[in-house]
Scaffold this motif. Structure first.
Motif, PDB file in Angstrom:
ATOM      1  N   GLY A 262      25.462  -0.954  23.196  1.00 45.40           N
ATOM      2  CA  GLY A 262      24.857   0.208  23.378  1.00 45.40           C
ATOM      3  C   GLY A 262      24.114   0.903  22.471  1.00 45.40           C
ATOM      4  N   LEU A 263      23.533   0.348  21.572  1.00 46.09           N
ATOM      5  CA  LEU A 263      22.648   0.880  20.580  1.00 46.09           C
ATOM      6  C   LEU A 263      21.000   0.615  20.783  1.00 46.09           C
ATOM      7  N   TRP A 264      20.418   1.504  20.470  1.00 47.03           N
ATOM      8  CA  TRP A 264      18.807   1.351  20.722  1.00 47.03           C
ATOM      9  C   TRP A 264      17.962   1.319  19.434  1.00 47.03           C
ATOM     10  N   VAL A 265      17.344   0.585  19.401  1.00 49.32           N
ATOM     11  CA  VAL A 265      16.130   0.697  18.277  1.00 49.32           C
ATOM     12  C   VAL A 265      14.901   1.250  18.640  1.00 49.32           C
ATOM     13  N   CYS A 266      14.570   2.406  18.009  1.00 50.97           N
ATOM     14  CA  CYS A 266      13.266   2.978  18.259  1.00 50.97           C
ATOM     15  C   CYS A 266      12.143   2.643  17.159  1.00 50.97           C
ATOM     16  N   GLY A 267      11.050   2.359  17.385  1.00 50.20           N
ATOM     17  CA  GLY A 267      10.245   2.133  16.350  1.00 50.20           C
ATOM     18  C   GLY A 267       8.649   2.249  16.541  1.00 50.20           C
ATOM     19  N   THR A 268       8.203   1.641  15.709  1.00 48.10           N
ATOM     20  CA  THR A 268       6.650   1.413  15.627  1.00 48.10           C
ATOM     21  C   THR A 268       6.207   0.212  15.238  1.00 48.10           C
ATOM     22  N   ALA A 269       5.041  -0.538  15.515  1.00 50.00           N
ATOM     23  CA  ALA A 269       5.045  -1.737  14.982  1.00 50.00           C
ATOM     24  C   ALA A 269       3.554  -1.976  14.458  1.00 50.00           C
ATOM     25  N   VAL A 270       3.325  -2.862  13.540  1.00 40.82           N
ATOM     26  CA  VAL A 270       2.042  -3.423  13.342  1.00 40.82           C
ATOM     27  C   VAL A 270       1.794  -5.003  13.345  1.00 40.82           C
ATOM     28  N   SER A 271       0.857  -5.159  14.224  1.00 42.58           N
ATOM     29  CA  SER A 271       0.621  -7.048  14.295  1.00 42.58           C
ATOM     30  C   SER A 271      -0.195  -7.366  13.110  1.00 42.58           C
ATOM     31  N   SER A 272      -0.897  -6.602  12.564  1.00 45.15           N
ATOM     32  CA  SER A 272      -1.575  -6.910  11.412  1.00 45.15           C
ATOM     33  C   SER A 272      -0.957  -6.618  10.238  1.00 45.15           C
ATOM     34  N   GLY A 273       0.015  -7.384   9.603  1.00 50.01           N
ATOM     35  CA  GLY A 273       0.701  -7.255   8.403  1.00 50.01           C
ATOM     36  C   GLY A 273       0.473  -8.374   7.498  1.00 50.01           C
ATOM     37  N   GLY A 274       1.587  -9.082   7.062  1.00 47.47           N
ATOM     38  CA  GLY A 274       1.337 -10.211   6.232  1.00 47.47           C
ATOM     39  C   GLY A 274       0.668 -11.263   6.961  1.00 47.47           C
ATOM     40  N   ILE A 275       0.572 -11.545   8.236  1.00 52.07           N
ATOM     41  CA  ILE A 275      -0.584 -12.310   8.705  1.00 52.07           C
ATOM     42  C   ILE A 275      -1.911 -12.125   8.079  1.00 52.07           C
ATOM     43  N   VAL A 276      -2.273 -10.881   7.859  1.00 49.19           N
ATOM     44  CA  VAL A 276      -3.565 -10.539   7.178  1.00 49.19           C
ATOM     45  C   VAL A 276      -3.630 -11.160   5.840  1.00 49.19           C
ATOM     46  N   TYR A 277      -2.629 -10.856   5.162  1.00 51.02           N
ATOM     47  CA  TYR A 277      -2.405 -11.173   3.816  1.00 51.02           C
ATOM     48  C   TYR A 277      -2.545 -12.456   3.562  1.00 51.02           C
ATOM     49  N   ARG A 278      -1.721 -13.430   4.207  1.00 49.51           N
ATOM     50  CA  ARG A 278      -2.053 -14.639   4.434  1.00 49.51           C
ATOM     51  C   ARG A 278      -3.452 -15.347   4.639  1.00 49.51           C
ATOM     52  N   TRP A 279      -4.053 -14.606   5.573  1.00 51.77           N
ATOM     53  CA  TRP A 279      -5.460 -14.718   5.754  1.00 51.77           C
ATOM     54  C   TRP A 279      -6.368 -14.768   4.442  1.00 51.77           C
ATOM     55  N   VAL A 280      -6.035 -13.599   3.761  1.00 52.12           N
ATOM     56  CA  VAL A 280      -6.800 -13.503   2.409  1.00 52.12           C
ATOM     57  C   VAL A 280      -6.319 -14.518   1.546  1.00 52.12           C
ATOM     58  N   ARG A 281      -4.919 -14.909   1.505  1.00 53.29           N
ATOM     59  CA  ARG A 281      -4.848 -16.068   0.566  1.00 53.29           C
ATOM     60  C   ARG A 281      -5.351 -17.280   0.852  1.00 53.29           C
ATOM     61  N   ASP A 282      -5.398 -17.747   2.071  1.00 54.03           N
ATOM     62  CA  ASP A 282      -5.971 -19.081   2.472  1.00 54.03           C
ATOM     63  C   ASP A 282      -7.322 -19.027   2.627  1.00 54.03           C
ATOM     64  N   ARG A 283      -8.012 -18.062   3.061  1.00 48.52           N
ATOM     65  CA  ARG A 283      -9.558 -18.128   3.053  1.00 48.52           C
ATOM     66  C   ARG A 283     -10.041 -17.756   1.520  1.00 48.52           C
ATOM     67  N   HIS A 350     -10.815  -7.389  -5.206  1.00 52.99           N
ATOM     68  CA  HIS A 350     -11.011  -6.195  -4.431  1.00 52.99           C
ATOM     69  C   HIS A 350     -10.610  -6.371  -3.108  1.00 52.99           C
ATOM     70  N   PHE A 351     -11.086  -7.514  -2.418  1.00 61.46           N
ATOM     71  CA  PHE A 351     -10.550  -7.723  -1.104  1.00 61.46           C
ATOM     72  C   PHE A 351      -8.952  -7.906  -1.011  1.00 61.46           C
ATOM     73  N   ALA A 352      -8.213  -8.584  -2.109  1.00 60.69           N
ATOM     74  CA  ALA A 352      -7.070  -8.591  -2.085  1.00 60.69           C
ATOM     75  C   ALA A 352      -6.333  -7.146  -1.963  1.00 60.69           C
ATOM     76  N   ARG A 353      -6.778  -6.367  -2.873  1.00 58.99           N
ATOM     77  CA  ARG A 353      -6.279  -4.970  -3.087  1.00 58.99           C
ATOM     78  C   ARG A 353      -6.473  -4.048  -1.711  1.00 58.99           C
ATOM     79  N   ALA A 354      -7.534  -4.360  -1.219  1.00 58.37           N
ATOM     80  CA  ALA A 354      -7.864  -3.620  -0.050  1.00 58.37           C
ATOM     81  C   ALA A 354      -7.199  -3.830   1.112  1.00 58.37           C
ATOM     82  N   ALA A 355      -6.823  -5.027   1.202  1.00 56.83           N
ATOM     83  CA  ALA A 355      -5.965  -5.802   2.228  1.00 56.83           C
ATOM     84  C   ALA A 355      -4.685  -5.093   2.086  1.00 56.83           C
ATOM     85  N   MET A 356      -3.983  -5.346   0.679  1.00 52.06           N
ATOM     86  CA  MET A 356      -2.599  -4.736   0.595  1.00 52.06           C
ATOM     87  C   MET A 356      -2.516  -3.196   0.853  1.00 52.06           C
ATOM     88  N   GLU A 357      -3.606  -2.491   0.452  1.00 53.66           N
ATOM     89  CA  GLU A 357      -3.631  -0.924   0.796  1.00 53.66           C
ATOM     90  C   GLU A 357      -3.949  -0.773   2.357  1.00 53.66           C
TER      91      GLU A 357
END
Length: 483
Positions: A262-283, A350-357
């Motif tokens: 009977g419990l509900w989770v209310c929230g907000t979400a971001v699609s562009s999280g660690g998947i973006v940081y992984r993109w920075v790592r790989d590219r 700077h790209f790494a820091r800008a992505a994290m921020e």
């Protein structure tokens, strides 16, 4: 804990697919490894297996349960056109009030519409359109069932009971049976004999169907009491609080998913999280990261070190991190990544820091929308892959403007699934009792100077975003012009 990477296939622009059979094979491999680990630790009995899984996925299945194609994951953007078409054809505000979800490429409705439009033969042949969790349940138990927690995060299930929304059904021209029968997360099934034998478990070992990774993460960090929030940032990210009644934002900025009991989770979400940081790592750091991983290290260490070598503000480089579109707070399916302020002095550090921020600032903007309807936090518990970086944890605390409580840095979704199974088997009288097991080991107190600087940067990010909003649709359409 056992983990395994599952390949994310991108056969065309915007695609984000996974192979169902590989998903099942990797799940079995992890389960087999976990059973072996438990035996080595001296435990002779395993009471149950419990499942946690992502939201926003769909697999078309034939009548005999065979996949008719790959799983479309939450990150698949090819249905952006279909999301826009659905927004025009359906009453989004009424759907939001009925389902607790927006019309967006993250959710399942637009993905089924894409299959109907782009894969008509698959759409016609499909007896079921199931999430990856339900596919695993089918392979593990032989049952075609979907738990209410995952179903409520599909965008197709009504809030007032486990029934599918009729407007979406009529729009997609599908009967409710094709979406699966909905059961409570505490539902207990039996593993098939061949599955039990294959992983080393006794015949008839119970399987608790479980819930979604996000809702179980709130349980796994022990954030169930009023005023407690969970800040999770991994591949994607979410800011959540648990309530006995769901709450919705007057401007449709937040969502509400079912947990259990009977419990509900209310929230907000971001699609562009660690998947973006992984993109920075790989590219940008691919060779060094690969070398680290080959020697048993963490490939992100080189990226984190680069980000730490640049002061706050990334030398004037701003990143709007919408490489996977945007969910909260604006739910803009057409939003795309932007680097602003680039000059000749900037480099990959700077790209790494800008992505994290940029990810942290976007996360904080989404979190603010939830606090508008659920109130200020008494405590924020942090979890997810970003916890591995002390720098990122500190940036997140400063972007949010609140101290962060740090529970043990384990996979909170897996722990939540285990606690849910223990509640289902009667070990706990309630999920609130289960959550009390999770301690706080440390906390991060934000630097007031950092809070002020990130608040100013957040305002700048917002103005840059708003100035580009009228053009995002055209930008996005250039990549999908052949869709």
């Amino acid at each position: 804990m056992r983990t395994a990477d599952l390949k994310l296939l991108q056969p065309e622009s915007g695609a984000a697919e996974q192979v169902p059979d590989e998903l099942f094979d990797q799940a079995l491999a992890c389960l087999t490894g976990c059973v072996g680990d438990v035996r080595e630790a001296g435990y002779s009995e395993i009471a149950a297996v419990s499942l946690s899984s992502i939201l926003g996925s769909v697999i078309p299945l034939s009548a005999d349960g065979s996949p008719l194609g790959n799983a479309l994951t939450w990150a698949d953007l090819r249905c952006s056109t279909d999301a826009r078409d659905a927004k025009s054809a359906l009453d989004e505000e009424n759907l939001y009030r009925d389902t607790g979800c927006q019309i967006h490429s993250f959710y399942v409705g637009p993905k089924i519409a894409w299959l109907r439009r782009r894969r008509p033969s698959v759409f016609q042949k499909a007896a079921h359109f199931l999430p990856t969790k339900a596919y695993l349940v089918k392979r593990l138990t032989g049952e075609v069932l979907i738990d209410r927690s995952v179903a409520s995060g599909s965008g197709l299930l009504r809030l007032d009971g486990p029934a599918w929304n009729a407007d979406w059904g009529a729009y997609l021209d599908i009967e409710p049976a094709r979406l699966g029968d909905v059961v409570e997360p505490f539902t207990t099934l039996k593993l098939l004999p061949e599955v039990s034998r294959g992983v080393g478990l006794p015949a008839g070992t119970p399987l608790v169907i479980g819930g979604s990774d996000g809702t179980l993460s709130s349980l796994g960090v022990g954030a169930l009491q009023p005023g407690q929030y969970a800040a999770m940032l991994a591949t994607s990210g979410a800011f959540r609080t648990v309530r006995r009644q769901h709450a919705l934002h007057p401007e449709t900025k937040t969502w509400a998913y079912y947990l259990a009991d009977g419990l509900w989770v209310c929230g907000t979400a971001v699609s562009s999280g660690g998947i973006v940081y992984r993109w920075v790592r790989d590219r940008l750091f691919g060779d060094e990261a690969s070398a680290l991983m080959a020697s048993g290290g963490d490939g992100y260490d080189v990226v984190n070190a680069a980000a730490a070598s640049v002061p706050r503000g990334a030398g004037g480089l701003l990143m709007l991190p919408y490489l996977s579109g945007e969910r909260s707070p604006n739910w803009n399916v057409d939003a795309r990544g932007i680097l602003a302020g680039l000059n000749l002095s900037h480099n990959r550090r700077h790209f790494a820091r800008a992505a994290m921020e940029g990810i942290s600032i976007h996360f904080a903007q989404a979190a603010a929308a939830l606090m508008e309807v659920c109130g200020p936090p008494a405590e924020i518990r942090a979890t997810g892959g970003f916890r591995k970086s002390d720098l990122w944890t500190r940036i997140m605390a400063e972007a949010l403007g609140f101290r962060l409580s740090l529970p043990p840095n384990v996979d909170a979704s897996c722990l939540g699934a285990a606690l849910l199974a223990m509640r289902a088997s009667g070990v706990f009288g309630s999920l609130f009792d289960a959550a009390k097991l999770v301690p706080i080991e440390d906390e991060v107190v934000p630097d007031p100077a950092g809070v002020k600087q990130y608040a100013d940067l957040s305002d700048l990010h917002r103005r840059v975003y708003e100035s580009l909003c009228p053009d995002f649709g055209e930008i996005a359409s250039t990549a999908s012009s052949g869709d």
